[in-house]
Scaffold this motif. Sequence first.
Motif, PDB file in Angstrom:
ATOM      1  N   TYR A 111     -28.843 -22.916  11.925  1.00  0.00           N
ATOM      2  CA  TYR A 111     -28.719 -24.354  10.962  1.00  0.00           C
ATOM      3  C   TYR A 111     -26.904 -24.660  11.015  1.00  0.00           C
ATOM      4  O   TYR A 111     -26.515 -26.157  11.033  1.00  0.00           O
ATOM      5  N   ILE A 112     -26.245 -23.545  10.526  1.00  0.00           N
ATOM      6  CA  ILE A 112     -24.468 -24.216  10.685  1.00  0.00           C
ATOM      7  C   ILE A 112     -24.329 -24.155  11.645  1.00  0.00           C
ATOM      8  O   ILE A 112     -23.563 -24.852  12.058  1.00  0.00           O
ATOM      9  N   LEU A 113     -24.304 -23.758  13.293  1.00  0.00           N
ATOM     10  CA  LEU A 113     -23.530 -23.804  13.917  1.00  0.00           C
ATOM     11  C   LEU A 113     -23.861 -25.286  14.540  1.00  0.00           C
ATOM     12  O   LEU A 113     -22.553 -25.570  15.433  1.00  0.00           O
ATOM     13  N   PRO A 114     -24.931 -25.713  14.813  1.00  0.00           N
ATOM     14  CA  PRO A 114     -25.015 -27.047  15.032  1.00  0.00           C
ATOM     15  C   PRO A 114     -24.332 -27.718  14.531  1.00  0.00           C
ATOM     16  O   PRO A 114     -23.261 -29.070  15.248  1.00  0.00           O
ATOM     17  N   THR A 115     -24.077 -27.584  13.229  1.00  0.00           N
ATOM     18  CA  THR A 115     -22.945 -29.013  12.454  1.00  0.00           C
ATOM     19  C   THR A 115     -21.844 -29.023  12.836  1.00  0.00           C
ATOM     20  O   THR A 115     -20.933 -29.602  13.578  1.00  0.00           O
ATOM     21  N   ILE A 158     -31.161 -26.416  -0.103  1.00  0.00           N
ATOM     22  CA  ILE A 158     -29.631 -26.601  -0.126  1.00  0.00           C
ATOM     23  C   ILE A 158     -28.920 -27.076   1.637  1.00  0.00           C
ATOM     24  O   ILE A 158     -28.587 -27.707   1.348  1.00  0.00           O
ATOM     25  N   ILE A 159     -29.436 -26.362   2.296  1.00  0.00           N
ATOM     26  CA  ILE A 159     -28.717 -26.270   3.039  1.00  0.00           C
ATOM     27  C   ILE A 159     -28.878 -27.526   3.949  1.00  0.00           C
ATOM     28  O   ILE A 159     -28.166 -28.354   4.366  1.00  0.00           O
ATOM     29  N   PRO A 160     -29.929 -27.621   4.276  1.00  0.00           N
ATOM     30  CA  PRO A 160     -30.773 -29.476   4.689  1.00  0.00           C
ATOM     31  C   PRO A 160     -30.151 -30.260   4.086  1.00  0.00           C
ATOM     32  O   PRO A 160     -29.367 -31.599   4.735  1.00  0.00           O
ATOM     33  N   ARG A 161     -29.773 -30.146   2.616  1.00  0.00           N
ATOM     34  CA  ARG A 161     -29.408 -31.771   2.010  1.00  0.00           C
ATOM     35  C   ARG A 161     -27.721 -31.942   2.586  1.00  0.00           C
ATOM     36  O   ARG A 161     -26.579 -32.638   2.261  1.00  0.00           O
ATOM     37  N   ALA A 202     -13.953 -18.414  10.015  1.00  0.00           N
ATOM     38  CA  ALA A 202     -14.868 -17.474   9.148  1.00  0.00           C
ATOM     39  C   ALA A 202     -15.978 -16.911   9.385  1.00  0.00           C
ATOM     40  O   ALA A 202     -16.748 -15.850   8.143  1.00  0.00           O
ATOM     41  N   LEU A 203     -17.159 -18.015  10.057  1.00  0.00           N
ATOM     42  CA  LEU A 203     -18.138 -17.186  10.390  1.00  0.00           C
ATOM     43  C   LEU A 203     -17.735 -16.663  11.672  1.00  0.00           C
ATOM     44  O   LEU A 203     -18.818 -15.259  11.807  1.00  0.00           O
ATOM     45  N   ILE A 204     -17.044 -16.420  12.020  1.00  0.00           N
ATOM     46  CA  ILE A 204     -16.779 -15.107  13.933  1.00  0.00           C
ATOM     47  C   ILE A 204     -17.052 -13.650  12.908  1.00  0.00           C
ATOM     48  O   ILE A 204     -17.481 -13.544  13.363  1.00  0.00           O
ATOM     49  N   PRO A 205     -16.446 -13.512  11.949  1.00  0.00           N
ATOM     50  CA  PRO A 205     -16.807 -12.323  11.827  1.00  0.00           C
ATOM     51  C   PRO A 205     -17.926 -12.146  10.932  1.00  0.00           C
ATOM     52  O   PRO A 205     -18.948 -10.823  11.045  1.00  0.00           O
ATOM     53  N   VAL A 206     -19.030 -12.578  10.239  1.00  0.00           N
ATOM     54  CA  VAL A 206     -20.328 -12.686   9.960  1.00  0.00           C
ATOM     55  C   VAL A 206     -21.749 -12.720  11.341  1.00  0.00           C
ATOM     56  O   VAL A 206     -22.286 -11.699  11.434  1.00  0.00           O
ATOM     57  N   LEU A 207     -20.768 -13.342  12.125  1.00  0.00           N
ATOM     58  CA  LEU A 207     -21.979 -13.459  13.548  1.00  0.00           C
ATOM     59  C   LEU A 207     -21.683 -12.063  14.092  1.00  0.00           C
ATOM     60  O   LEU A 207     -22.649 -11.527  14.868  1.00  0.00           O
ATOM     61  N   MET A 208     -20.548 -11.421  14.361  1.00  0.00           N
ATOM     62  CA  MET A 208     -20.242 -10.061  14.962  1.00  0.00           C
ATOM     63  C   MET A 208     -20.923  -8.964  14.472  1.00  0.00           C
ATOM     64  O   MET A 208     -21.130  -7.859  14.714  1.00  0.00           O
ATOM     65  N   LEU A 209     -20.915  -9.140  13.126  1.00  0.00           N
ATOM     66  CA  LEU A 209     -22.104  -8.071  12.604  1.00  0.00           C
ATOM     67  C   LEU A 209     -23.832  -7.382  12.999  1.00  0.00           C
ATOM     68  O   LEU A 209     -23.798  -6.877  12.438  1.00  0.00           O
ATOM     69  N   ASN A 210     -24.074  -9.093  13.802  1.00  0.00           N
ATOM     70  CA  ASN A 210     -25.227  -8.897  14.377  1.00  0.00           C
ATOM     71  C   ASN A 210     -25.771  -8.722  15.855  1.00  0.00           C
ATOM     72  O   ASN A 210     -25.022  -9.667  16.333  1.00  0.00           O
TER      73      ASN A 210
END
Length: 580
Positions: free
Chosen positions: A508-512, A470-473, A534-542
């Motif tokens: 994958y996602i951040l460059p786009t 999915i992601i590449p497309r 929306a991405l910030i909380p996900v990245l802060m978990l790791n």
Amino acid sequence: MNPESEELYPIAILVDELRHDDVSLRLNAIKRLNTIALALGPQRARDELIPFLDDSIDDEDEVLLALAGELGDFVEYIGGPQYAHILLQPLENLAAVEETVVREKAVESLNKIGLQLSAMQSEQYFVPLVKRLSMGDWFTSRTSATGLYASGYSLVSPAIQEDMRKTYAQLCIDDTPMVRRSAATHLAGLAKKVNKDHLVSDIIPLFNKLSQDEQDSVRLLTVTDLVAIAEELSHEEIRIYVVQSLKAMVSDKSWRVRYMIADNFVKMAKAVGDDITREGLVAAFVRLLKDNEAEVRTAAAGQLIDKESILTQILPCVRDLVTDTSQHVRAALAMQISGLAPILGKEETIEHLLPLFLQLLKDEFPDVRLNIISKLETVNGVIGIELLSQSLLPAIVELAEDKQWRVRLAIIDYIPLLATQLGVEFFDEKLGGLCMSWLSDSVFSIRDAATVNLRKLTEVFGVEWAKQTIIPRVLAMGTHPNYLYRMTTIFAITAMASAVTPEVIRDYILPTVTNLVTDPIPNIRFNVAKSIEALIPVLMLNVDTQPLVDQQLRPALAKLNEDSDNDVRFYSHKALLTVQ
């Protein structure tokens, strides 16, 4: 204020508020009765508050409704169950008012209190109340009375029980149809309380009278009574007292009565047992399936019985219902027909049901097709996904490309369920391309649902599958000349963020996302800001991806915060607040 006047203050306030012209103030006063009762204490609540409330039952229906509800939960405030009977008087008055909802709430509260009364209180206070309401001049009180017999019956002596049964019998032949309707409504509750002898000698004759009432609005209410009575009888007694009544109801001149029978047929079949259902009720059920009123056929189409009866008598009717002139009948059948598969088994399902499924999947009415799709899991469990997919997948694909966008939208909702059943390989081969095509649909609601669908599919098949499939497309659409494709990319990666790992977001996602910060379309730029938020909380978990917030996302938001477009600045500023 001296101590004596201070002691009287709660009642004084209540009097003023209940006499105020503003209904909202009177309503608020009623809703604070428990607080006032606590301030007064149990003794004064019994001696002053309850009598005052009893004298105040002359108000707007909204206020009386609130009072009826409050009094049902008031036992603890007047000293406990030993004083519960004190609450009966104001509720008796409320049970006789003109407004139906007030009476119903008063009856509900009286039944609550009735459960807390002792046998002596029931005989001394509750049963006389029920009798007074039953003998009331106005039909309103008699209507309310019918709802109180079941709760008061068990605690009193046999002699009083006999008197209650006689009084209830009078309500069943009351001159006012509304009283008889209420008697029919509550007969089932009383049937559960009496012993077997009195059920046969008293309750069943009352049921017979009500089931033959001249008003169909009374007769239709006796259907649930018949179920309740059947549940208390032996098989032989059911044959004597129930079967003929049920057959008569199936032939009732009013379609509303026949509808109630059809709608409650499964409950009735369970109550009487399989043998009696096969012997006496299948023919009645077939008659309902062929009824000349579409509403009756619709209700009957949603009922199921045993395999032998289905094959020999029901299935021919089902075939007729598949082509019924009423789309609502066909839709009801489509919702329920899959439930026949576990009863019939694999071979019979393949032979008899699959052709009907296919026919319904080609129905011109969208709801019929969607109802079949929504229940495929049941069929899959019987015949297996391979055979199911061979037979039904073409129809599913056709629905997914339907010209009506609402049909396409509904199919998207079922895709994750189908994915679970089909498995990853079959899904990729048959439906993967379809899911991606929805991302470029001309209707926004379809594109939006398609992005949510990708997240659900990622949850079903896993992150590794998403990385490869999915992601590449999705990311490739981020460089498309058409801004709608780029917008869809933003929506998709935002929706998928919660289903993928922080590493996938990083690689994958951040460059786009960062590339689209400088997109020429303002709508895309402010959606980029919303995506980053929306991405910030996900990245802060790791721990490994936390530095990316400061290294990439904060600078991107700072750039957007200086944008010439007001909306872009607003959403970027909002996102920046999450990383302060």
